[in-house]
Design a protein around this motif. Sequence first.
Motif, short mmCIF file in Angstrom:
data_model
loop_
_atom_site.label_atom_id
_atom_site.label_comp_id
_atom_site.label_asym_id
_atom_site.label_seq_id
_atom_site.Cartn_x
_atom_site.Cartn_y
_atom_site.Cartn_z
N LEU A 371 4.72 -1.57 0.02
CA LEU A 371 3.81 -2.35 0.85
C LEU A 371 3.62 -3.76 0.28
O LEU A 371 3.56 -4.75 1.02
CB LEU A 371 2.47 -1.64 0.98
CG LEU A 371 2.51 -0.26 1.65
CD1 LEU A 371 1.09 0.32 1.74
CD2 LEU A 371 3.15 -0.32 3.02
N ARG A 372 3.55 -3.85 -1.03
CA ARG A 372 3.42 -5.16 -1.69
C ARG A 372 4.66 -6.01 -1.41
O ARG A 372 4.54 -7.20 -1.09
CB ARG A 372 3.23 -4.97 -3.19
CG ARG A 372 3.13 -6.28 -3.98
CD ARG A 372 3.18 -6.01 -5.47
NE ARG A 372 3.13 -7.23 -6.25
CZ ARG A 372 3.43 -7.31 -7.54
NH1 ARG A 372 3.78 -6.21 -8.21
NH2 ARG A 372 3.36 -8.45 -8.19
N LEU A 373 5.82 -5.40 -1.53
CA LEU A 373 7.05 -6.14 -1.26
C LEU A 373 7.08 -6.62 0.19
O LEU A 373 7.44 -7.77 0.47
CB LEU A 373 8.26 -5.24 -1.53
CG LEU A 373 9.62 -5.82 -1.12
CD1 LEU A 373 9.95 -7.06 -1.92
CD2 LEU A 373 10.72 -4.78 -1.26
N SER A 374 6.70 -5.76 1.12
CA SER A 374 6.71 -6.13 2.53
C SER A 374 5.81 -7.33 2.79
O SER A 374 6.18 -8.28 3.50
CB SER A 374 6.28 -4.94 3.39
OG SER A 374 6.28 -5.28 4.75
N ARG A 375 4.62 -7.32 2.21
CA ARG A 375 3.70 -8.46 2.38
C ARG A 375 4.30 -9.73 1.80
O ARG A 375 4.16 -10.82 2.39
CB ARG A 375 2.36 -8.16 1.71
CG ARG A 375 1.54 -7.06 2.38
CD ARG A 375 0.13 -7.02 1.82
NE ARG A 375 0.10 -6.71 0.39
CZ ARG A 375 0.01 -5.49 -0.11
NH1 ARG A 375 -0.03 -4.44 0.69
NH2 ARG A 375 -0.04 -5.31 -1.42
N THR A 376 4.96 -9.61 0.67
CA THR A 376 5.55 -10.78 0.03
C THR A 376 6.68 -11.35 0.87
O THR A 376 6.79 -12.58 1.04
CB THR A 376 6.06 -10.43 -1.38
OG1 THR A 376 4.99 -9.90 -2.15
CG2 THR A 376 6.63 -11.66 -2.07
N LEU A 377 7.55 -10.50 1.39
CA LEU A 377 8.64 -10.98 2.22
C LEU A 377 8.11 -11.67 3.47
O LEU A 377 8.66 -12.69 3.92
CB LEU A 377 9.57 -9.83 2.59
CG LEU A 377 10.35 -9.19 1.44
CD1 LEU A 377 11.25 -8.08 1.96
CD2 LEU A 377 11.17 -10.22 0.68
N ASP A 378 7.04 -11.12 4.05
CA ASP A 378 6.42 -11.79 5.21
C ASP A 378 5.88 -13.17 4.81
O ASP A 378 6.02 -14.14 5.56
CB ASP A 378 5.29 -10.93 5.77
CG ASP A 378 5.80 -9.73 6.54
OD1 ASP A 378 6.99 -9.71 6.91
OD2 ASP A 378 5.01 -8.79 6.77
#
Length: 656
Positions: A371-378
């Motif tokens: 989830l952290r990675l997804s937020r960062t990519l966004d």
Amino acid sequence: MNSIILGCDYNPEQWTPDVWHEDVALMREAGVDLVAVNIFGWSSLEPADGRFSFDGLDEVIGLLHANGIKVNLGTGTSSPPPWLTTLHPEILPVAADGTTRFPGGRQAWCPSSPVFRDRAYELVRRVAERYGDHPALALWHVSNELGCHNALCYCETSAEAFRSWLRRRYGKIETLNEAWGTSFWSQRYGDWAEIQPPRATLSIRNPSQIVDFHRFSSDELLDHYRGEAAILRAHSSAPVTTNFMVTAHIRNLDYWSWAPEMDVIANDHYLDHRLGDPVAELSFAADLTRGLAGGKPWILMEQSTGAVNWQPHNLAKAPGEMLRNTLTHVARGADSICFFQWRASAQGAEKFHSALLPHAGTDTVAWREVLRLSRTLDAIGEVAGTTVDADVAVVFSWESWWSAEGEARPSQAVTYLDQVHAAHRALRGLGVTCDVVPPDADLSKYKLVVVPCLYMVGDVAAERITEYVAAGGHLLVTFFSGIVDERDRVRLGGYPGAFRDVLGVRVEEFAPLKPDHRVTLSNGRAGALWTERLHTTSAATIASYLDGPLPGTPAITRNEFGDGVAWYLATALDDAGMREFMREVVPNQEVDPGGGEVEVVRRSGDGRSYLFVINHGVDAVEYAVTGHDLVTGEPVGPALCVEGGGVAVVRAEARA
């Protein structure tokens, strides 16, 4: 795409339909944009000879589409179903010792088998006709990791295909005899039918034959890819690709010849903890993948959230490590980030391979990291479409990799990829971003070109590198380069044959060192693995050996050639020594701190510039930049502080 894509590989055939619905809901929660399906779907789509069933795949693709998730659709041909190898055991691959490799794993097929191709192409036609205009379709995925296990097949079908390939390459049997040097050991051929693949022998095999067999094998799998791709393009306008394996342990395909056939370049990469510095190898692999993409953005088709299952020691990733690994790929040109796989398998050979959704479910550190990675990519999505800034190039050749590691060579301790990695690692440790290019690339835009251990080089590439220096370029060549031409024939007159003039040196004899032996250089550094009886012709000696087998002999030279400069390194330096040597060689370079633990890479385009700072170390670092950190959403400047283990992606307003 106007954002960084998050994707994954999904194998719904391993799960019941009720799990599919749960998975897609969790994919939406995780921000998944792209899902690869039907990668290993053959036995599900065609459970018996000629009997096809698409109901399950229809439902999965429809479910993904209904939830706004695009599909990376596999052709399903990566491994034949058991009924096919039972009906046609002649498609099974044969190893160099003449023994057959049986089903039970994957890729149990001969790349030259016409039976396999006919059956595979029929499946591709069925899939393409059914889904070619589906609104969820974003990308076609041909087979999977072509050649990972079956690149080299020595069966009789492959033998005949090899002979046909040789006829096309050489035309006349006399030309082949000259190219392979068959006057040695009474190997001269009188007819094409006498030629066999380089199967296991009682002694050392013909090295030219082995290199040609590698070329042939790469071409055979590429031809198979072309066949599948042609069918897809006849039924669909979606882009077509397959996943490369630019990594330290796969070497059988010459991806320079494959890259022009791809609509987009995709690569699979996993940290390899058998290496001394797996994170540095990740950076090299990303730079090489970008080189295959011609500098354009590319897809990371597979990586892992944590441990893999196929290394001797499958290490888990620490919190934050997956994010750092991922942003290293993005910094070096990836605009799509995908994982193997979505849900960790409960059975099969890869059941202990990590996944976005682990066995333990969502109440886990691993899921929170996703989830952290997804937020960062966004948050950093605006980086998509920009390209990587690099004014240094490292030359890389699969043909040199094959040939430099032949059965009979001056030192088994000298391996091609280790020397390439050492050069790239030293530049990375100085904060220098490199393009990785083929030997015949246009080099004119680079301030420095590094040629590590380029044992095999053709005349055109050698001339192009020489002309680059004459026109004002800076060149560094390391030992065991320029030794043979494309036939694996030694360039006579002294080493390093192809580069003698531009380097201003002549080597009369190799003098390798035992792996535990070190020699002292006059500049205070230490050499290992290699020395050579070297004479300068026009070059200046920068450092000599103080001891070892050749005291007083030059070890590092510098030659002015035309309007440029050419350096030669005739021994192997340790990491610190190589980094300091590179500091001397790189012209007008602003060196960044970090010693390899901190990566500093720029991407730019359309008037925008983004600075990636990825801190793999434990200590905080500062970097002079003013702008806006997309990761935190905060302004920065005049200095950016990145904590140990931290990352930053700064939309830069002023270049440091």
